[in-house]
Design a protein around this motif. Structure first.
Motif, PDB file in Angstrom:
ATOM      1  N   PRO A 144       0.808  -1.232   0.000  1.00 23.41           N
ATOM      2  CA  PRO A 144       0.000   0.000   0.000  1.00 23.41           C
ATOM      3  C   PRO A 144       0.831   1.266   0.000  1.00 23.41           C
ATOM      4  N   GLU A 145       1.937   1.257   0.735  1.00 26.59           N
ATOM      5  CA  GLU A 145       2.766   2.461   0.800  1.00 26.59           C
ATOM      6  C   GLU A 145       3.432   2.784  -0.528  1.00 26.59           C
ATOM      7  N   ASP A 146       3.575   1.778  -1.398  1.00 28.35           N
ATOM      8  CA  ASP A 146       4.183   2.012  -2.711  1.00 28.35           C
ATOM      9  C   ASP A 146       3.205   2.623  -3.705  1.00 28.35           C
ATOM     10  N   GLN A 147       1.935   2.752  -3.306  1.00 26.24           N
ATOM     11  CA  GLN A 147       0.914   3.324  -4.181  1.00 26.24           C
ATOM     12  C   GLN A 147       0.385   4.655  -3.666  1.00 26.24           C
ATOM     13  N   ALA A 148       1.017   5.180  -2.618  1.00 24.99           N
ATOM     14  CA  ALA A 148       0.475   6.347  -1.924  1.00 24.99           C
ATOM     15  C   ALA A 148       0.596   7.645  -2.706  1.00 24.99           C
ATOM     16  N   SER A 149       1.561   7.728  -3.635  1.00 24.30           N
ATOM     17  CA  SER A 149       1.791   8.984  -4.351  1.00 24.30           C
ATOM     18  C   SER A 149       2.644   8.726  -5.577  1.00 24.30           C
ATOM     19  N   ARG A 150       2.813   9.747  -6.407  1.00 23.14           N
ATOM     20  CA  ARG A 150       3.695   9.631  -7.563  1.00 23.14           C
ATOM     21  C   ARG A 150       5.118   9.333  -7.127  1.00 23.14           C
ATOM     22  N   HIS A 174       0.657   5.759 -15.745  1.00 20.15           N
ATOM     23  CA  HIS A 174      -0.167   5.473 -14.573  1.00 20.15           C
ATOM     24  C   HIS A 174      -1.315   6.464 -14.475  1.00 20.15           C
ATOM     25  N   VAL A 175      -2.315   6.093 -13.692  1.00 15.85           N
ATOM     26  CA  VAL A 175      -3.434   6.977 -13.394  1.00 15.85           C
ATOM     27  C   VAL A 175      -3.439   7.226 -11.887  1.00 15.85           C
ATOM     28  N   PHE A 176      -3.477   8.499 -11.517  1.00 17.33           N
ATOM     29  CA  PHE A 176      -3.441   8.879 -10.101  1.00 17.33           C
ATOM     30  C   PHE A 176      -4.727   9.620  -9.717  1.00 17.33           C
ATOM     31  N   ASP A 177      -5.133   9.457  -8.484  1.00 19.71           N
ATOM     32  CA  ASP A 177      -6.298  10.163  -7.971  1.00 19.71           C
ATOM     33  C   ASP A 177      -6.019  11.663  -7.954  1.00 19.71           C
ATOM     34  N   ALA A 178      -6.911  12.431  -8.554  1.00 16.29           N
ATOM     35  CA  ALA A 178      -6.690  13.869  -8.682  1.00 16.29           C
ATOM     36  C   ALA A 178      -6.677  14.582  -7.335  1.00 16.29           C
ATOM     37  N   THR A 179      -7.317  14.005  -6.338  1.00 17.30           N
ATOM     38  CA  THR A 179      -7.386  14.647  -5.025  1.00 17.30           C
ATOM     39  C   THR A 179      -6.275  14.186  -4.093  1.00 17.30           C
TER      40      THR A 179
END
Length: 296
Positions: A144-150, A174-179
């Motif tokens: 999970p920590e590897d997906q926390a941010s860019r 990749h696609v990241f959450d805009a918020t």
């Protein structure tokens, strides 16, 4: 960045790095976009006008549901050259792009100046056939920590491949959450990976009639075979079944390099201690070999 039409309703993202001289066109490996070469490509612009393509189904290119077999992907390259007004080019491809390089070299040699394989000269179709009835390794779940941010994704990728991807490759693949900035998934058509693997063609490297440079990872012992099969993730019983095919697998993995060595004007270089993304782990050696091969 621009787009070029390669088929009805299908456009590819094209990156133009500028430069002088004949065209050098980079093709990315499976799952990547042309941006994976953002730092390598500019180092070659003194010798060539450098471009990179993102294949259909990935990143900013079109995501059609069809056309992922080797022949169609190879034809996409030719149509992209047509759209860019490039009569003849050197093609440099990583990993799975070796299929497109070989297909174009065999079917359109008049459009090819030279071919450069970046750990890409493999008999993928034959290897797939050998391994199809053997155990497959489980797909590890990302932490999970590897997906926390860019930044977290970039760091995790760097640990996995042995070097940091260009920032825009992380963004475009990749696609990241805009918020929250959290990773939501890969930026690709969901069926692309499966369709490409199913559509791999058997290709005859010995029939190429253009100069070839093949840079590949020089593994020790059976590390090459272990990497291709994901052996370390299997149970002991599964490992025993897979190891039984290692002699034949080794022959298949090395055969393209032996075929290329016999081609006039060609060169094969094994990079010791390198990882699959050769230009990230051994940038100076890759640039030197490519520069020498490209010539003035």
């Amino acid at each position: 960045m621009r787009r070029v039409t390669v088929a009805d309703g299908v456009e590819l993202e094209v990156l133009d790095f500028g430069g002088r001289g004949p065209a050098l066109v980079f093709l990315a490996g499976l799952g990547n976009t042309g941006h994976v070469f953002d730092e390598l490509a500019p180092r070659l612009t003194s010798q060539r006008h450098v471009w990179a393509l993102t294949r259909r189904g990935f990143g900013a290119s079109s995501w059609p549901e069809q056309g992922y077999d080797t022949a169609t992907l190879g034809a996409d390259v030719i149509h992209a050259l047509d759209g860019l007004g490039i009569e003849r080019a050197t093609l440099a491809g990583h990993s799975i792009a070796g299929g497109e390089l070989t297909w174009v070299g065999l079917h359109f040699p008049q459009r090819v100046e030279k071919l450069i394989y970046l750990d890409a000269a493999y008999a993928h179709a034959e290897v797939d056939d050998l391994l199809k009835d053997l155990p497959s390794p489980p797909v590890p779940e990302p932490a999970p920590e590897d997906q926390a941010s860019r930044a977290a994704v970039s760091a995790a990728v760097a640990r996995e491949v042995g070097g940091r991807f260009p920032e825009e490759e992380i963004e475009q693949a990749h696609v990241f959450d805009a918020t929250t900035g959290r990773l939501l998934g890969e930026r690709r058509w969901p069926g692309a990976l499966r369709r490409i693997r199913e559509g791999r063609a058997s290709l005859d490297f010995s029939s190429l009639r253009v100069p070839v440079l093949s840079l590949y990872v020089a593994y020790e012992g059976t590390r090459r075979e272990e990497a291709f099969t994901g052996l370390e993730l299997m149970s002991p019983a599964e490992q025993e079944k897979v190891r039984a095919v290692f002699p034949r697998l080794s022959q298949l993995l090395l055969a393209p390099q032996e075929a290329i060595r016999k081609l006039p004007g060609s060169k094969v270089v094994g990079l010791e201690g390198a990882e699959h993304y050769l230009w990230l782990t051994h940038p100076e050696q890759v640039v030197r070999e490519m520069t020498d091969f490209l010539g003035p």
